[in-house]
Scaffold this motif. Structure first.
Motif, PDB file in Angstrom:
ATOM      1  N   LYS A   1       9.053 -44.074 -27.794  1.00  0.00           N
ATOM      2  CA  LYS A   1      10.250 -44.694 -28.371  1.00  0.00           C
ATOM      3  C   LYS A   1      11.516 -44.075 -27.807  1.00  0.00           C
ATOM      4  O   LYS A   1      12.540 -44.735 -27.707  1.00  0.00           O
ATOM      5  CB  LYS A   1      10.230 -44.553 -29.891  1.00  0.00           C
ATOM      6  N   SER A   2      11.429 -42.784 -27.445  1.00  0.00           N
ATOM      7  CA  SER A   2      12.608 -42.115 -26.894  1.00  0.00           C
ATOM      8  C   SER A   2      12.370 -41.657 -25.461  1.00  0.00           C
ATOM      9  O   SER A   2      13.028 -40.722 -24.997  1.00  0.00           O
ATOM     10  CB  SER A   2      12.990 -40.934 -27.792  1.00  0.00           C
ATOM     11  N   ASN A   3      11.407 -42.308 -24.776  1.00  0.00           N
ATOM     12  CA  ASN A   3      11.090 -41.947 -23.380  1.00  0.00           C
ATOM     13  C   ASN A   3      10.862 -40.448 -23.240  1.00  0.00           C
ATOM     14  O   ASN A   3      11.227 -39.843 -22.237  1.00  0.00           O
ATOM     15  CB  ASN A   3      12.214 -42.385 -22.438  1.00  0.00           C
ATOM     16  N   ASN A   4      10.269 -39.891 -24.259  1.00  0.00           N
ATOM     17  CA  ASN A   4      10.134 -38.438 -24.363  1.00  0.00           C
ATOM     18  C   ASN A   4       8.687 -38.055 -24.080  1.00  0.00           C
ATOM     19  O   ASN A   4       7.768 -38.535 -24.738  1.00  0.00           O
ATOM     20  CB  ASN A   4      10.559 -38.061 -25.795  1.00  0.00           C
ATOM     21  N   ILE A   5       8.486 -37.219 -23.089  1.00  0.00           N
ATOM     22  CA  ILE A   5       7.122 -36.770 -22.784  1.00  0.00           C
ATOM     23  C   ILE A   5       7.069 -35.238 -22.801  1.00  0.00           C
ATOM     24  O   ILE A   5       6.484 -34.601 -21.936  1.00  0.00           O
ATOM     25  CB  ILE A   5       6.606 -37.339 -21.434  1.00  0.00           C
ATOM     26  N   SER A   6       7.711 -34.680 -23.811  1.00  0.00           N
ATOM     27  CA  SER A   6       7.757 -33.223 -23.949  1.00  0.00           C
ATOM     28  C   SER A   6       6.443 -32.700 -24.519  1.00  0.00           C
ATOM     29  O   SER A   6       5.707 -33.416 -25.184  1.00  0.00           O
ATOM     30  CB  SER A   6       8.897 -32.828 -24.892  1.00  0.00           C
ATOM     31  N   ILE A   7       6.206 -31.437 -24.234  1.00  0.00           N
ATOM     32  CA  ILE A   7       5.042 -30.787 -24.832  1.00  0.00           C
ATOM     33  C   ILE A   7       5.470 -29.476 -25.487  1.00  0.00           C
ATOM     34  O   ILE A   7       6.520 -28.919 -25.171  1.00  0.00           O
ATOM     35  CB  ILE A   7       3.912 -30.503 -23.811  1.00  0.00           C
ATOM     36  N   LEU A   8       4.628 -29.046 -26.386  1.00  0.00           N
ATOM     37  CA  LEU A   8       4.813 -27.735 -27.012  1.00  0.00           C
ATOM     38  C   LEU A   8       3.775 -26.800 -26.441  1.00  0.00           C
ATOM     39  O   LEU A   8       2.624 -27.184 -26.241  1.00  0.00           O
ATOM     40  CB  LEU A   8       4.597 -27.824 -28.520  1.00  0.00           C
ATOM     41  N   LEU A   9       4.181 -25.596 -26.180  1.00  0.00           N
ATOM     42  CA  LEU A   9       3.258 -24.567 -25.728  1.00  0.00           C
ATOM     43  C   LEU A   9       3.221 -23.505 -26.819  1.00  0.00           C
ATOM     44  O   LEU A   9       4.206 -22.825 -27.085  1.00  0.00           O
ATOM     45  CB  LEU A   9       3.765 -23.978 -24.408  1.00  0.00           C
TER      46      LEU A   9
END
Ligand SMILES: *[C@@H]1O[C@H](CO)[C@@H](O)[C@H](O)[C@H]1NC(C)=O
Ligand SMILES: *[C@@H]1O[C@H](CO)[C@@H](O)[C@H](O)[C@H]1NC(C)=O
Ligand SMILES: *[C@@H]1O[C@H](CO)[C@@H](O)[C@H](O)[C@H]1NC(C)=O
Ligand SMILES: *[C@@H]1O[C@H](CO)[C@@H](O)[C@H](O)[C@H]1NC(C)=O
Ligand SMILES: *[C@@H]1O[C@H](CO)[C@@H](O)[C@H](O)[C@H]1NC(C)=O
Length: 233
Positions: free
Chosen positions: A115-123
């Motif tokens: 929805k927000s073009n967001n492909i972040s990850i958490l480490l």
């Protein structure tokens, strides 16, 4: 004559505007060619982060494409001393559809959203071995499979920040000590002044009594002076 002149200028004006139009078209074409890349992958303005060991960090990445996406493939990879380690990857079928993300490493969590073009990850719970370059990669088949990537550098720091904390503790305690000392000194001063005043009252009495004596002494000395003065005269 005037009318001829005006038509002449009109022709030249049209020519100029035609040139402008051509220039504009060329610019537009150039811009178009420029933006045919379409997809852009970005890790934001800050592409490196310092984090403490044991903490959890967000590796941010977003994509944008003006020509739209279809079966956009993306992955996060870690450059482990030269060998590329895939952390996770997925395909976003079309815009707005959440991907089914395959995660290959423990402590990696996909937190993005189509929805927000967001492909972040958490480490999660990072260690010193996690230090290095993380590559956010994306490929949009709509653009002849051109590859796009952005690099995010993670720097893991020891809990050296603790030193800062101890430093602030030291500063705070020193300040507190100084303030305490000032208060102590003020209290002592007040006490001393209090007792001195009492002494002063006694001293005043003494002074008064002694000043009386002084006067008599002065008088005596004056009398002596007078006595000395008389032979001179
Ligand atoms: C961070 O590293 C230090 C030194 O290796 C270690 O003593 C400490 O336990 C680590 N902290 C965490 C939360 O893992
Ligand atoms: C990384 O590579 C260097 C030499 O290229 C080597 O000395 C080092 O041990 C490697 N580190 C790891 C964690 O594999
Ligand atoms: C991170 O560490 C905490 C405490 O050490 C643990 O409870 C948690 O399960 C860990 N998370 C992951 C994803 O390993
Ligand atoms: C991406 O999503 C994560 C988790 O929801 C959020 O913390 C982060 O701010 C988002 N990044 C952007 C650029 O929107
Ligand atoms: C894109 O990257 C893949 C590997 O992930 C590679 O096989 C392919 O040749 C690259 N394509 C281009 C156009 O660079």
């Amino acid at each position: 004559m005037a009318s001829v002149d005006s038509t002449g200028s009109g022709v030249s004006g049209r020519l100029r505007s035609g040139d402008l139009l051509h220039a504009g078209l060329v610019v537009a074409l150039l811009l178009g060619v420029w933006s045919v890349g379409g997809l852009e992958v970005s890790t934001g303005k800050v592409s490196s982060i310092e984090a403490m060991n044991g903490s959890t960090v967000l590796l941010p990445c977003t994509y944008s494409s003006c020509i739209g996406i279809k079966n956009l493939f993306f992955s996060w990879r870690y450059n482990d001393n030269g060998t590329m380690l895939t952390l996770c990857q997925a395909v976003i079928p079309i815009e707005g559809v959440e991907p089914r993300v395959a995660v290959y490493q423990e402590r990696v969590e996909f937190v993005g959203s189509s929805k927000s073009n967001n492909i972040s990850i958490l480490l999660w719970n990072i260690t010193f071995e996690d230090e290095g370059d993380y590559i956010c990669f994306a490929r949009n088949p709509k653009e002849k499979n051109r590859n796009h990537s952005a690099v995010f550098t993670l720097i893991v720091v020891d809990q050296m920040k603790e030193v800062d904390n101890t430093l602030t503790t030291i500063i705070v305690s020193v300040l507190g000590g100084v303030i305490g000392l000032v208060i102590f000194v003020m209290v002592i001063k007040a006490l001393v002044v209090h007792f001195l005043l009492k002494d002063d009252e006694k001293n005043k009495e003494c002074l008064v009594s002694s000043s009386g004596n002084d006067n008599t002494e002065n008088g005596l000395s004056g009398a002596k002076a007078d006595n000395k003065g008389t032979p001179k005269a």
